[in-house]
Design a protein around this motif. Structure first.
Motif, PDB file in Angstrom:
ATOM      1  N   ARG A  79      -0.177  -4.968  -9.790  1.00 62.08           N
ATOM      2  CA  ARG A  79      -0.233  -4.137  -8.590  1.00 62.08           C
ATOM      3  C   ARG A  79       1.192  -3.802  -8.158  1.00 62.08           C
ATOM      4  N   GLN A 134      -0.029  -3.204   7.064  1.00 63.49           N
ATOM      5  CA  GLN A 134      -0.801  -4.137   6.259  1.00 63.49           C
ATOM      6  C   GLN A 134      -0.406  -5.558   6.642  1.00 63.49           C
ATOM      7  N   THR A 170       0.834  -1.201   0.000  1.00 64.70           N
ATOM      8  CA  THR A 170       0.000   0.000   0.000  1.00 64.70           C
ATOM      9  C   THR A 170       0.872   1.255   0.000  1.00 64.70           C
ATOM     10  N   ASP A 171       0.243   2.378  -0.307  1.00 64.84           N
ATOM     11  CA  ASP A 171       0.974   3.653  -0.295  1.00 64.84           C
ATOM     12  C   ASP A 171       1.490   3.971   1.112  1.00 64.84           C
ATOM     13  N   GLU A 172       0.696   3.638   2.152  1.00 67.61           N
ATOM     14  CA  GLU A 172       1.126   3.897   3.530  1.00 67.61           C
ATOM     15  C   GLU A 172       2.369   3.087   3.869  1.00 67.61           C
TER      16      GLU A 172
END
Length: 396
Positions: free
Chosen positions: A215, A244, A81-83
Motif C-alpha cells: 500500500r 485519516q 489515502t489520496d486525500e
C-alpha cells in the motif's frame, strides 16, 4: 542662499574635477555595493539551488513518514489515502510529496543461469525528485506510466551491473513475480545509498499485483528550503489527523544534518556580509578622508566665499552635496557591476531573479550608499562651515 540646482551643478563638477583622487573611493564603494546587491538579489535563487542539490548534506530538507509496523494492529490497514497526500502537497513550504511502499519484496531472478535475490519497491513519479535521484542512462518513469499501471521498471546501478554486466540494460526485460518488466532506465545519485541494488516499479503496478501487502504506506516529502522544514514538520501530524487516523505515525526528520547545514550557511553569509561591510567601511573612510583633504586644500576658497557673503550652511551644504554625489556615482557604478554579476551568476545557476526583486535591491543599495556619503561627509562639511573667513583667506 545658494539654490539647489546650483548646489548640485557645483558638486558634480567638483567631483568630476577630483575624479583621479576619488577613483579608489569610488571603486571601493562600487565593489561593495555590487557585492551587496548580488548577494541580496541572488540570495533566494542560490537557496533554491542549494536546497535542490543537498545530496552532500544528507538530504536535510527531506522528511520521511510511515507507520510503526511493530505497534499498529494487524487488523487495520495503515496507509496514506489520496486525500491525505493531496493535503500534504497543499502545505506551504512543501515542494514534492511522493508515496511509496514501505514493504520491500525480495524477488529471486535468474539471469544467465545465475540466481539473484532482488529487492523490489513500488514508487510513484515524484519519488525521484523527492530523493534527488537522476538517471544514469535511459529515463525514470513518470505519471503516465504510473497511471497506466505499466509493466516497467527502473533499476539501480549495482543491480544493472550484476544482471547485465557491460551490456546496456535499457530495453531488456526482467522477471518480477510471474511477469516481465521492461527496463526503462538506470538510476543513480548520492542519495540512493543501498538502493543501488533495487528495482523500482510503478506504485500502482505493485499494489495491483500484490494486494493488501503493498500500500501507499511510505511518504517522502521534500521541503522547498531548509527554513520550511520545521513549520512543515510541525504541521504534518495535524494534517494527517484531519483526513485519516494518525495512530502510530512516525515522522523522520534529519535534524542534525539540518542544523549543520544552517550553521554552515550562516557562517558563509556572515563572512560575505562582513567582507562587504569592510569594503563599504573603507569606502566611507575614503570619502571622509577625501573630503577632509578637500577642505584643507580649498580653505582659501572657503574664506573668499564667506567674505563674499556665503553663510556657514551654504558651505556645509556644498561639501555635503559633494560627498553625496561622490557616493551616489559610486553606487550607480556598483549597480551596473551588480547587474552583470547577477547575470553571470544566473547563467551558471540556471535561475534568474525577477526584475522587480533586482530593482528593489538596487534602490536600497543606492539609498544606503547615499546615506553613507552624507554620514561620512558630515564632519568635514561641518568643519568647513565653521572656518573663520579672515583666517581662511590668510591660509597658506
Amino acid at each position: 542662499m545658494i539654490t539647489v540646482r546650483d548646489l548640485i551643478h557645483i558638486s558634480v563638477r567638483q567631483v568630476f574635477r577630483q575624479r583621479r583622487r576619488s577613483l579608489g573611493v569610488v571603486l571601493a564603494i562600487a565593489l561593495g555595493t555590487a557585492g551587496l546587491l548580488a548577494v541580496m538579489a541572488m540570495g533566494d535563487e542560490v537557496k533554491k539551488k542549494l536546497n535542490h542539490d543537498l545530496d552532500l548534506l544528507g538530504g536535510a530538507t527531506l522528511i520521511k513518514m510511515g507507520f510503526d509496523e511493530e505497534k499498529h494492529p494487524g487488523t487495520r490497514d495503515k496507509f496514506f489515502t489520496d486525500e491525505t497526500q493531496e493535503a500534504l502537497r497543499a502545505l506551504q513550504g512543501v515542494d514534492v510529496v511522493s508515496a511509496a511502499t514501505e514493504k520491500i519484496n525480495w524477488v529471486p531472478m535468474f539471469v544467465n543461469d545465475k540466481k539473484y535475490v532482488v529487492p523490489v519497491q513500488g514508487v510513484d513519479a515524484g519519488y525521484w525528485s523527492a530523493n534527488s535521484l537522476e538517471p544514469v542512462s535511459g529515463f525514470l518513469f513518470d505519471k503516465s506510466f504510473v497511471g497506466k499501471r505499466a509493466l516497467v521498471c527502473v533499476i539501480g546501478e549495482e543491480l544493472a551491473e550484476s544482471l547485465f554486466g557491460e551490456e546496456n540494460a535499457l530495453g531488456n526485460y526482467i522477471h518480477i513475480g510471474k511477469e516481465m518488466y521492461k527496463v526503462l532506465g538506470v538510476v543513480g545519485g548520492l542519495q540512493i545509498g543501498q538502493r543501488k541494488s533495487y528495482a523500482f516499479v510503478p506504485l500502482t503496478t505493485a499494489i495491483d499485483r500484490s494486494g493488501k501487502d503493498y500500500r501507499s504506506d511510505r511518504i517522502y516529502l521534500r521541503c522547498k528550503t531548509w527554513d520550511d522544514v520545521k513549520p512543515v514538520a510541525d504541521a504534518l501530524l495535524a494534517t494527517v489527523k484531519a483526513h485519516q487516523s494518525a495512530d502510530y505515525l512516525v515522522i523522520e526528520v534529519s535534524w542534525e544534518q539540518l542544523h549543520r547545514l544552517v550553521l554552515i550557511v550562516w557562517w558563509v553569509q556572515l563572512f560575505i556580509f562582513v567582507s562587504i561591510g569592510a569594503t563599504l567601511t573603507l569606502g566611507g573612510f575614503g570619502i571622509w578622508n577625501g573630503m577632509m583633504s578637500s577642505v584643507i586644500a580649498r580653505t582659501r576658497e572657503i574664506g573668499l566665499k564667506k567674505a563674499m557673503g556665503a553663510e556657514g550652511r551654504d558651505i556645509k551644504s556644498q561639501f555635503l552635496c559633494e560627498a553625496f554625489c561622490l557616493s551616489l556615482s559610486a553606487a550607480i557604478l556598483g549597480v551596473v557591476l551588480g547587474y552583470w554579476v547577477v547575470e553571470f551568476t544566473s547563467h551558471f545557476l540556471g535561475s534568474t531573479p525577477s526584475r522587480d526583486v533586482f530593482m528593489n535591491y538596487a534602490g536600497m543599495s543606492i539609498v544606503f550608499s547615499g546615506l553613507l556619503g552624507l554620514v561620512t561627509g558630515y564632519y568635514p562639511a561641518l568643519r568647513a562651515s565653521r572656518l573663520d573667513a579672515v583666517t581662511a583667506i590668510r591660509f597658506e
